[in-house]
Scaffold this active site. Sequence first.
Site, PDB file in Angstrom:
ATOM      1  N   ASN A   1       0.873  -1.170   0.000  1.00 37.19           N
ATOM      2  CA  ASN A   1       0.000   0.000   0.000  1.00 37.19           C
ATOM      3  C   ASN A   1       0.912   1.222   0.000  1.00 37.19           C
ATOM      4  OD1 ASN A   1      -1.784   2.052   0.467  1.00 37.19           O
ATOM      5  ND2 ASN A   1      -2.351   1.408   2.545  1.00 37.19           N
ATOM      6  N   TRP A   2       1.033   1.819  -1.178  1.00 36.46           N
ATOM      7  CA  TRP A   2       1.951   2.959  -1.302  1.00 36.46           C
ATOM      8  C   TRP A   2       1.409   4.217  -0.629  1.00 36.46           C
ATOM      9  CZ3 TRP A   2       3.607   2.657  -7.192  1.00 36.46           C
ATOM     10  CH2 TRP A   2       4.597   1.676  -7.323  1.00 36.46           C
ATOM     11  N   LYS A   3       0.133   4.225  -0.281  1.00 33.28           N
ATOM     12  CA  LYS A   3      -0.499   5.433   0.268  1.00 33.28           C
ATOM     13  C   LYS A   3      -0.233   6.603  -0.694  1.00 33.28           C
ATOM     14  CE  LYS A   3      -0.104   3.282   4.730  1.00 33.28           C
ATOM     15  NZ  LYS A   3       0.041   3.377   6.175  1.00 33.28           N
TER      16      LYS A   3
ATOM     17  N   HIS B   1      -9.364   1.121   5.065  1.00 33.63           N
ATOM     18  CA  HIS B   1      -8.080   1.336   5.748  1.00 33.63           C
ATOM     19  C   HIS B   1      -8.279   2.297   6.916  1.00 33.63           C
ATOM     20  CE1 HIS B   1      -3.972   2.577   6.532  1.00 33.63           C
ATOM     21  NE2 HIS B   1      -3.607   1.462   5.929  1.00 33.63           N
TER      22      HIS B   1
ATOM     23  N   GLU C   1      -6.669   4.737   7.893  1.00 30.29           N
ATOM     24  CA  GLU C   1      -6.498   6.158   7.544  1.00 30.29           C
ATOM     25  C   GLU C   1      -7.750   6.702   6.848  1.00 30.29           C
ATOM     26  OE1 GLU C   1      -2.780   5.575   5.495  1.00 30.29           O
ATOM     27  OE2 GLU C   1      -1.866   5.043   7.407  1.00 30.29           O
TER      28      GLU C   1
ATOM     29  N   GLU D   1      -4.892  -4.842  10.822  1.00 26.71           N
ATOM     30  CA  GLU D   1      -3.887  -3.789  10.956  1.00 26.71           C
ATOM     31  C   GLU D   1      -4.110  -3.007  12.245  1.00 26.71           C
ATOM     32  OE1 GLU D   1      -2.095  -2.706   6.841  1.00 26.71           O
ATOM     33  OE2 GLU D   1      -3.657  -1.282   7.334  1.00 26.71           O
TER      34      GLU D   1
ATOM     35  N   GLY E   1       3.035   2.461  10.648  1.00 26.71           N
ATOM     36  CA  GLY E   1       3.975   3.564  10.445  1.00 26.71           C
ATOM     37  C   GLY E   1       4.726   3.975  11.696  1.00 26.71           C
TER      38      GLY E   1
ATOM     39  N   SER F   1       3.968  -1.968  10.142  1.00 24.21           N
ATOM     40  CA  SER F   1       5.433  -2.019  10.263  1.00 24.21           C
ATOM     41  C   SER F   1       6.029  -3.368   9.871  1.00 24.21           C
ATOM     42  CB  SER F   1       5.866  -1.611  11.679  1.00 24.21           C
ATOM     43  OG  SER F   1       5.437  -0.289  11.966  1.00 24.21           O
TER      44      SER F   1
HETATM   45  P1  13P Z   1       3.357   0.494   7.520  1.00 25.81           P
HETATM   46  O1  13P Z   1       3.832  -0.804   6.914  1.00 25.81           O
HETATM   47  O2  13P Z   1       4.069   1.697   6.964  1.00 25.81           O
HETATM   48  O3  13P Z   1       3.329   0.434   9.013  1.00 25.81           O
HETATM   49  O4  13P Z   1       1.836   0.680   7.031  1.00 25.81           O
HETATM   50  C1  13P Z   1       0.927  -0.339   7.231  1.00 25.81           C
HETATM   51  C2  13P Z   1      -0.311  -0.026   6.479  1.00 25.81           C
HETATM   52  O5  13P Z   1      -1.055   0.852   6.835  1.00 25.81           O
HETATM   53  C3  13P Z   1      -0.575  -0.800   5.257  1.00 25.81           C
HETATM   54  O6  13P Z   1      -1.867  -0.568   4.802  1.00 25.81           O
END
Ligand code: 13P
Length: 253
Positions: free
Chosen positions: A9-11, A94, A96, A166, A172, A212
């Site tokens: 997931n590149w966000k 997600h 976020e 998650e 993150g 992470s």
């Molecule tokens: P990280 O791997 O950067 O912690 O992010 C996890 C995430 O939100 C994947 O959707």
Amino acid sequence: MRKPVIAGNWKMHKTRDEALQFIFNVTVKVPNREFVETVICAQAPVLRDLVKRQGDHLRIGAQTMHEATEGAYTGETSAALLENIGVSYVIIGHSERREYYNETDETVNRKIHQAYRYDLAPIVCVGEDLSVREAGDTNLHVSAQIKQALKGLNEEQVASLIVAYEPIWAIGTGKTATPEQANDAIKNIRKVISALYNAEIAEQTRILYGGSVKPANIDALMQESDIDGALVGGASLSSKDFLTLVEAALPGK
Ligand code: 13P
């Protein structure tokens, strides 16, 4: 045997040039998708370019979509368009999106139904924040999210569903859930699905861990009985790290 999934997931990262360079680096090295499903979820404007270059084994996903078929929803992307441009997966709910864009368990449910109306494989995110974990309510919280998310889905849809557990406190932050914590929460999700449907269906649903995930911790996570892969943020931005994660998920590794 559940087929593992590694989804990046590149966000909101990478320009078109950076995204194309990444795909160029990985596409010939991605293992056969008979053995592991490898997915990159990118920003909407670049999805078509990536689909064109995905090659035989990599597949492309969106990071969200709208639940309506079409209409006056400025800025949104429809399932019809995603399917039309050859996108294969879509992340739904997600944390976020839930935090910044008011996604709820109800919209998550509607989006899953919508994804299945089109030819999109939903990757449905659930997970607790730190206060819920510290209160000892993780399983309660996640069970409620799962029950709501799956409302009205048939057995076949649930069997083919991909869920991503998650924990928000691990996203993150560099703070991974321990493999045991992740596996316990994922086992609980499987138990909830088994109670709602049956054990045979629950055995087929793929459930990933996210938060992470890095080359340094993927092996321990993949050794757990119920973890079927990973949804990866930060570490998916590096083609080298991403390929390491995919290799680690190959059965028999
Ligand atoms: P990280 O791997 O950067 O912690 O992010 C996890 C995430 O939100 C994947 O959707």
